[in-house]
Enzyme design. Structure first.
Site, PDB file in Angstrom:
ATOM      1  N   CYS A 185       8.154 -27.404  -6.973  1.00  0.00           N
ATOM      2  CA  CYS A 185       9.368 -28.243  -6.913  1.00  0.00           C
ATOM      3  C   CYS A 185       9.308 -29.411  -7.891  1.00  0.00           C
ATOM      4  O   CYS A 185      10.338 -29.998  -8.225  1.00  0.00           O
ATOM      5  CB  CYS A 185       9.571 -28.782  -5.496  1.00  0.00           C
ATOM      6  SG  CYS A 185       9.628 -27.501  -4.255  1.00  0.00           S
ATOM      7  N   HIS A 238      14.168 -35.109  -5.047  1.00  0.00           N
ATOM      8  CA  HIS A 238      14.055 -33.702  -4.677  1.00  0.00           C
ATOM      9  C   HIS A 238      14.755 -33.505  -3.335  1.00  0.00           C
ATOM     10  O   HIS A 238      14.655 -34.345  -2.446  1.00  0.00           O
ATOM     11  CB  HIS A 238      12.563 -33.361  -4.566  1.00  0.00           C
ATOM     12  CG  HIS A 238      12.296 -31.965  -4.125  1.00  0.00           C
ATOM     13  ND1 HIS A 238      12.960 -30.888  -4.635  1.00  0.00           N
ATOM     14  CD2 HIS A 238      11.422 -31.472  -3.201  1.00  0.00           C
ATOM     15  CE1 HIS A 238      12.516 -29.783  -4.051  1.00  0.00           C
ATOM     16  NE2 HIS A 238      11.592 -30.113  -3.177  1.00  0.00           N
ATOM     17  N   ASN A 281      16.867 -26.371  -0.412  1.00  0.00           N
ATOM     18  CA  ASN A 281      15.791 -26.716  -1.348  1.00  0.00           C
ATOM     19  C   ASN A 281      15.725 -25.633  -2.429  1.00  0.00           C
ATOM     20  O   ASN A 281      15.335 -24.502  -2.163  1.00  0.00           O
ATOM     21  CB  ASN A 281      14.476 -26.801  -0.566  1.00  0.00           C
ATOM     22  CG  ASN A 281      13.300 -27.190  -1.448  1.00  0.00           C
ATOM     23  OD1 ASN A 281      13.394 -27.194  -2.668  1.00  0.00           O
ATOM     24  ND2 ASN A 281      12.191 -27.524  -0.811  1.00  0.00           N
TER      25      ASN A 281
END
Ligand code: UT7
Length: 361
Positions: A111, A250, A280
């Site tokens: 990520c 994020h 996500n």
């Protein structure tokens, strides 16, 4: 002094929407649980290869920068889902773009990959070794999931976002960053047999990846890692939290985002949130959120943007981007993905069936 400004930006979201209600038809979960624990209402599932999502985001970024694919010196593809391991995924993107003058490589920092990639692109442009770099974050953790694990499967979606980094004489672009990794805890977020440790030809090999996911520990470390990185960046630039105009975090869990905002003393209207729409999307969350912040007029010329990310590794990082003069794209790209004739649930069905079957063995 030479700086490295962001001159183009683009995103690509596949059209098939997987809602929380859809998920209740394949696992024991509820819209109430997912929304209250994560902030996610829906996510996207791709019907094309991840390289196609990446290439379209890249084309849109090129149009926004007023550049042609041949103008690129380098493409950095931040991803955990390259079309192939050999050759790299970035070569597929180069080929689709026609970026024949670009050096290309994949960057796997999960990520945090886009933040790592932007840092690297900035350093290379500032050093003078390259002129124009495309950084793409494209991901698809749904590919790795065991769709019988409700605690993980509800969290992730597919997306791509891209930016173009070019030299500038004025102080703009990424001005400071802090990157890191807690490798000693790498096993708490892991597709443990997804690489060369997987025993080939063993009877048990069946397409299912063994997922380790310790949600609460990851949550704590995400807050700690991103918090430390953001504070370090502020210290490096002798800035205070109130100097930040927009935080672009994020998008893993709304509760992580809110905790970070509190620690920075930032009101939520200074924080970009779109987790409800996409979940996500790993390396794609930050560039997609950046694109949407620009589309929504939330970024002004000269704004200080703080991006932060956290993911498997356990990688973490943050960077301060001073936005340049231009907040509108120079051009638009008319290309679209091919039409999708399946629902998200239909696209997922083979993975759901495969996961169930493998768990029965
Ligand atoms: O990109 C970076 C990587 N990811 C992250 O940063 C994720 C970080 N972690 C998290 O976001 C959260 O830990 C989760 C959203 C994954 C989980 O939330 P939580 O509040 O930590 O829940 P929990 O794991 O403590 O589970 C609470 C309960 C359990 O039931 P019991 O034991 O209390 O009866 C779970 O079995 O919720 C249950 N549960 C579910 N229930 C309905 C777990 N998943 C689900 C589900 N639907 N999908």
């Amino acid at each position: 002094m030479r700086f490295a400004n962001i001159t183009g930006w683009g995103k690509c979201l596949p059209p098939a929407v997987l809602t929380n209600a859809d998920l209740t038809t394949i696992m024991d979960t509820s819209d109430e649980w997912i929304t209250s624990r994560t902030g996610i209402r829906e996510r996207r599932i791709t019907h094309v290869k991840y390289s196609e999502l990446a290439a379209l985001a890249g084309k849109r970024a090129l149009a926004a920068a007023g550049l042609k694919a041949e103008d690129l010196d380098m493409i950095i593809l931040a991803t955990a889902v390259p079309d192939n391991m050999i050759p790299n995924g970035a070569s597929a993107v180069q080929d689709q773009l026609g970026a024949k003058n670009a050096a290309v490589f994949d960057l796997n920092a999960a990520c945090t990959g886009f933040v790592y990639g932007l840092s690297l692109a900035t350093a290379m442009v500032r050093s003078g070794s390259v002129e124009r770099v495309m950084v793409i974050g494209v991901d698809g953790i749904p590919f790795y999931l065991d769709w019988t694990m409700r605690e993980v499967s509800v969290l992730f979606g597919d997306a791509a976002g891209a930016v173009i980094v070019e030299p500038s004489d004025t102080a703009s672009g990424l001005l400071a960053d802090k990157l890191g990794c807690d490798g000693d805890a790498r096993d708490i977020l892991m597709a443990s047999d997804s690489g060369s440790v997987r025993e080939r030809f063993a009877d048990t090999v069946d397409g299912l990846y063994a997922i380790n996911f310790e949600g609460q520990e990851i949550f704590k470390r995400a807050v700690r890692g991103m918090g430390f990185a953001m504070n370090t960046v502020l210290e490096k630039l002798e800035m205070k939290p109130e100097d930040i105009d927009l935080v672009i975090p994020h998008q893993a869990n709304i509760r992580i985002i809110e905790t970070l905002a509190k620690r920075l003393n930032a009101p939520m209207d200074k924080v970009m949130v779109n987790i409800e729409k996409y979940g996500n999307t790993s390396a794609a969350t930050v560039p997609v959120a950046l694109c949407e912040a620009l589309e929504q007029g939330r970024i002004k010329p000269g704004d200080n943007l703080m991006a932060a990310a956290f993911g498997a590794g356990l990688t973490w990082g943050a960077c301060l981007v001073k936005w340049g003069d231009r907040i509108t794209p120079l051009g638009e790209c008319d290309d679209e993905l091919p039409a999708c004739d399946k629902t998200a649930l239909e696209l997922l069905q083979p993975w759901v069936d495969g996961s169930r079957k493998a768990n029965e063995v």
